[in-house]
Design an enzyme around this catalytic site. Sequence first.
Site, PDB file in Angstrom:
ATOM      1  N   LYS A 108       6.916 -61.602  -5.779  1.00 48.20           N
ATOM      2  CA  LYS A 108       6.933 -60.456  -6.692  1.00 48.20           C
ATOM      3  C   LYS A 108       7.208 -60.953  -8.113  1.00 48.20           C
ATOM      4  O   LYS A 108       8.040 -61.843  -8.309  1.00 48.20           O
ATOM      5  CB  LYS A 108       8.012 -59.467  -6.246  1.00 48.20           C
ATOM      6  CG  LYS A 108       8.011 -58.127  -6.988  1.00 48.20           C
ATOM      7  CD  LYS A 108       9.101 -57.211  -6.442  1.00 48.20           C
ATOM      8  CE  LYS A 108       9.173 -55.870  -7.141  1.00 48.20           C
ATOM      9  NZ  LYS A 108      10.246 -55.010  -6.617  1.00 48.20           N
ATOM     10  N   SER A 125       8.964 -50.290  -5.604  1.00 45.10           N
ATOM     11  CA  SER A 125       8.298 -51.004  -6.675  1.00 45.10           C
ATOM     12  C   SER A 125       7.555 -52.255  -6.206  1.00 45.10           C
ATOM     13  O   SER A 125       6.700 -52.756  -6.924  1.00 45.10           O
ATOM     14  CB  SER A 125       9.323 -51.405  -7.728  1.00 45.10           C
ATOM     15  OG  SER A 125      10.228 -52.358  -7.204  1.00 45.10           O
ATOM     16  N   SER A 152      12.813 -50.735  -2.565  1.00 49.87           N
ATOM     17  CA  SER A 152      11.565 -51.222  -3.157  1.00 49.87           C
ATOM     18  C   SER A 152      10.756 -52.182  -2.294  1.00 49.87           C
ATOM     19  O   SER A 152       9.583 -52.413  -2.574  1.00 49.87           O
ATOM     20  CB  SER A 152      11.853 -51.893  -4.499  1.00 49.87           C
ATOM     21  OG  SER A 152      12.014 -50.910  -5.486  1.00 49.87           O
TER      22      SER A 152
END
Lengths: 501, 490
Positions: free
Chosen positions: A79, A154, A178
Site C-alpha cells: 500500500k 482505504s 481499512s
Amino acid sequence: MKELLRLPAHRVQALIEGGEVDARELFLLQLRFARFVEPEVSSFLTLADEEPPHASEPQVELAALRGNRILSQIPVSVKDIIATRDLATSAGSRILSGYVPPYDATAVRLLKEAGNFIVGKTNLDEFGMGSSTEYSGYFPTHNPWDLSRVPGGSSGGAASSVAALQSFVGLGSDTGGSVRQPAALCGVVGFKPTYGFISRYGLIAYASSLDHIGITAREVTDVALMMNVVARPDPLDATSQAPPDADYVAALDKRGELKSAKIGVVKELMDPELMDSEVIALCEDSLRILGSAGVDVVRVSLPEVRHLLPAYYILAAAEASSNLARYDGIRYGLGFPADTSMDLQKQYLRVRVSGFGEEVKRRILLGTYVLSAGYAEAYYNQARQLRRLVAASVADLFSKVDFLFSPTSPFLAFKLGERMDDPTKMYACDVCVVLANLANVPAISLPAGLSRSNLPVGIQLMAPSGEDARLLAMGRLYEEAAAFGFRTPPLVAKKLDEFKA
Amino acid sequence: MSEYEAVIGLETHAQIRTRSKQFCRCAAVNTREIAEANQHICPVCLGHPGVLPVLNRESVLQALALGVRVGSEIARRSIFARKNYFYPDLPKGYQITQYQTPLLAGGRLEYFFDGEVRIAELERAHLEEDTAKIFYLPSGEVFLDYNRAGIPLLEIVTRPMFHSPAEAVAFLEELRLVLRQLGISHASMEEGNFRCEPNVSVRPRGSDELRTKTEIKNLNSYATLMKALSYEIERQQVVWESGSEVAAQTLRWDEAAARTVPMRVKETQADYRYFDEPDLPPLVVEEAELAEARRRTEAAGHVIQWAGEEKRFPSGTAHLTAFLCLQGGLREEDARLLSAEPDSLALFAETVGLTGKVREAANWVLQEYRPRVRGERGKITARQLGDLINARAAGEIGSSQAKEVFALVFGSGKSVTEAIAELGFDTKVAEQELVQVCADVIAANPKVVADIRRGKHAAVRALVGGVMKQTHGNADPRAAEAELKRQLEL
Ligand SMILES: [Zn+2]
C-alpha cells in the site's frame, strides 16, 4: 503458466520451492498481467519496472532463525502509505507527490529480506482516510467484480490488486477497518493483527494509536506465511510488541482443537436496521457452516456499538491533525519556489491548501477542533473514555466466548460516487470494523460467498488481544468448512484468457 | 526603598549531554561544538513520513540524577505528550515533551545569595526535544540547520519566588553549576545550551498576592537577563502606579532599544492542543536506573579532607560555600570560586590538609593557580604548594620570592627546595634575619640616620651598603632598602 496467477501464494511458493516455477519469471509474468488489467481496475499508484528488482536471495538466516515457513519469492503489493526505499510513496496525497523515502518500512525490509518481490504501490484514500478509495488524491480504484463499484477503502488498491490477480498478497494498513472492509468488498482475506505485532515503522501515520499494518491475501495460509515474515519485534517502533517465537503457519495445523470453540455473534452488528439484508443472510449461512463444523455459536450483546463511530472518528481525527502537521512543504514533497515576499502563514497555506484533499482537510479541522482548549474535555477526552469502555466490554465478552463474529461491511460494494458527498454515509461503512481497532484486538475478514448481484460479502472474526495465531487457525477452519476458496472475478478471468504471456 | 517587590519565576532549558539525540540515533552535537549544518540528521529527526521516535534512556538517567540531587518526586511512570504548533524549526509540527505527568515534580535547590543560603523551590522538570536552528539572512531568506533538532532537553521550572534580578541570576548560576558538575549539561548560556525564560510580576511589598505576570523570551546572557528583568520590573511598577493593569503578555528583549517589547499576539495565545504521544509507551523508570542516578549524584558531590576528617558536600556551591565561610573563615567570593571549580577545590582542600593554613591556601589557589591552569590539571601538587606555604611562613623566603618559586615549580615538577636553590634564595638573607640586620645598621649609624631625617633621603644607600657588608653581600639590596625605609618610617 499464466494460470499460476490464480493460485494462492502458498501453492505457488510450493511450486517455486519444488523447482517447477522460476520466481523471477513468475514476477515478470505478474508484472505484465498487472499492467494488462491496470487500465480496468487502477489498483496501483506506482508499478515496478519491467526488470525484476535486484531482490536479494532469501536470507537463510531469517528462515533458519525462525525455523518456520515464511513467505518467500512471491510478488507482493505494498500500500502506498508504507515507505519503500527508492520507490515513490505518496500516501495517496498530492502533498507527497514526488516523495521518495530514504528508507524502507520495517515490514517492507523484512519482506525483501525474505526474498519477495514488490510489484508496486497500491492506491488508497488519501492518508488512509476513506472507505472507498475515491478520496485518493490521484484517481479512484474500481472493484474487479463490478468496475462501476468501489473496492472499499482505504486499502482498496491492495484488495483489488490481490483479487484482480495483480499480486498474490498485499501489505495494507488498517486504522479503522481499512484492510478488512475492502477485502470483504473484493472477495479476499483481510487481516489486522494485534496492535504492535507488525512494526509501524515506515507506516505513514494517520492515527498512531489505531494504525496497523495489515495483510490482504487469497487464503488464510498466505496471511500466516506473511505474518511469519513481518510480525517481528522492532527496536525502531517503541510500541512494537510482537512475540518473538510465534509460528502462525504451524498454528494453523492446530485448528482441529478449535472445533469446540465458542463464537459470540454481536447482535447489534447483525441489526437489519444497519445491515443490508443480503449481508445478514450470507452471515447466517456462514454461522450455519461454522455450527456444522462443531463450533458453538451464541448471541452476545455489545451495547457500546452506537458509540463506536463517534469515538473512532474523534480519536482518529485528533491524532491525524497532529500527524499531518509535518507536511509543510519545507523538507520534502509538494513544494514551491522560495518566495521571500510571502509571510510564513501564507507559505503554509499555499502548500497545505493545494496539497491536501477535501476529506483530509475535513478531518484535520475536526481533529484540531476536538483537541482545542475548551473542547478537548467534551470530545477528545470523552472519546478516550469511550474507547476504554469499549475495550473493557470486549474483554468482558471474551471471558465468555473465544471469538466474536460480525459482518465486515454492513453493505455490498456501492457505486462510485454514491456516498462521496455525505461523509456520515461514508463513515457508516466502518461500524463493524472500527471495533477491533478501538478494542485493540486482532480481526480477520473472510469471504462468505457472493450476493445475488455477484458481489462478494465478508464475515469478520475477532479474537482476544494477542491471540492472532488462534484467530488465523479459526479462519482456516472456516475457510475449509465453507469450501469457497478464492474465486477470480469473472471480468479478471476474461482478461486472463485474453492475456498473452 | 520601593513600595513594590518583584516576584520572578524561571523556566530554563538545558541541553542534556548524550551521545545521540532524544528520539533517534543521530549524534547529539552540542551547540558548543562547531559542525557543518545538517550533517547529523536522519528521517526521524527530520520528521519524514512514517518514522517513529524511540526514547534515549541516557537522557532519562541524566534527568534522574538531577531529580535525586534536588530531591524531586520521581514519577516511576510518566507520559510523553505532543505540543502542537507550526514553525519551520519544528520538523514534525509538534514537539514531544511531557505535560501532565513530568518525570520530576518538586525539588529544592539551595543557592548562596546575599551572604546566606537560600532555598529555591522547583515546580517540575521534564524531558523534551530541541528544535532546529533558524538563520535569517538580511535578504529575507531563511536557512535551517537540523543538527540541533531532537537534541535532548531538560526543562526545569521554578516557582515564582525570586525577588530581584540578581537573586534570580544567583540561582541560575547555582543551577548551572549543579548541571555541569553532575555532567548533565554544559549549561552555558553563551553557547546556547542553557536558556532561560523568566516570568515576572510585581506586588506591593509585604503582600503575598500574585499579580499578572509577563514572560520574557530571547535572552541569551546573564547580562541581558538582568537588564530585561530590571526594565520589566520598573515598567510594571509604573503601570500599576499609573492606575492601569499589567497585561499578561509574552515579551522579548529588544537590545537596541533597551526595552521589552510584546511578541505578536499570535505567538502568545497559542493553544498547543496537548495530548498523549501515542508513539511512545509510558516512561517507566527501572529500579536499576534509579540506582545509577543515585550513584552519579553521589559521585558528583565534593569530598574534601578537612582537619583530618573526610567531609562530603553535594554538587553545586551553596553547602560548601557556607562551610568554607563559617569553618574556614574565607571570604564569600573566594569560597564560591573554590566551590565552583573542582580542580581548584581539590588542590585547596589537600593543601589545607597538609598545612592547616586555610586563607593562605585559598589565596595561592585563587591568585596564582587558577589564572594559570585554564582547565589543564595537575600542574602543581598539594605537596609542592604546601611546602611553598610552609617555606614562606617560616620566613625562608620573602613574599615576592615565593611568587617566583611558585612560577618555577608550576608545571616543572621541581620540588620547592630545588626551586629555592635554583633561584639562589637559599643563600640569601631571609626576611627575619634582614629585619634584625637592618635594625643593627640603623643603630650603628646615628649620623647617617640624622642626615636622612633632615631630608637627605639618598643617604639610605649608605645604610643599604652597611646591610650588604654585614650579610656578606647575601641580602637583596631592594628588600634591604625597603626594610630600612619601613623601620625609618620613610
Ligand atoms: Zn536523527
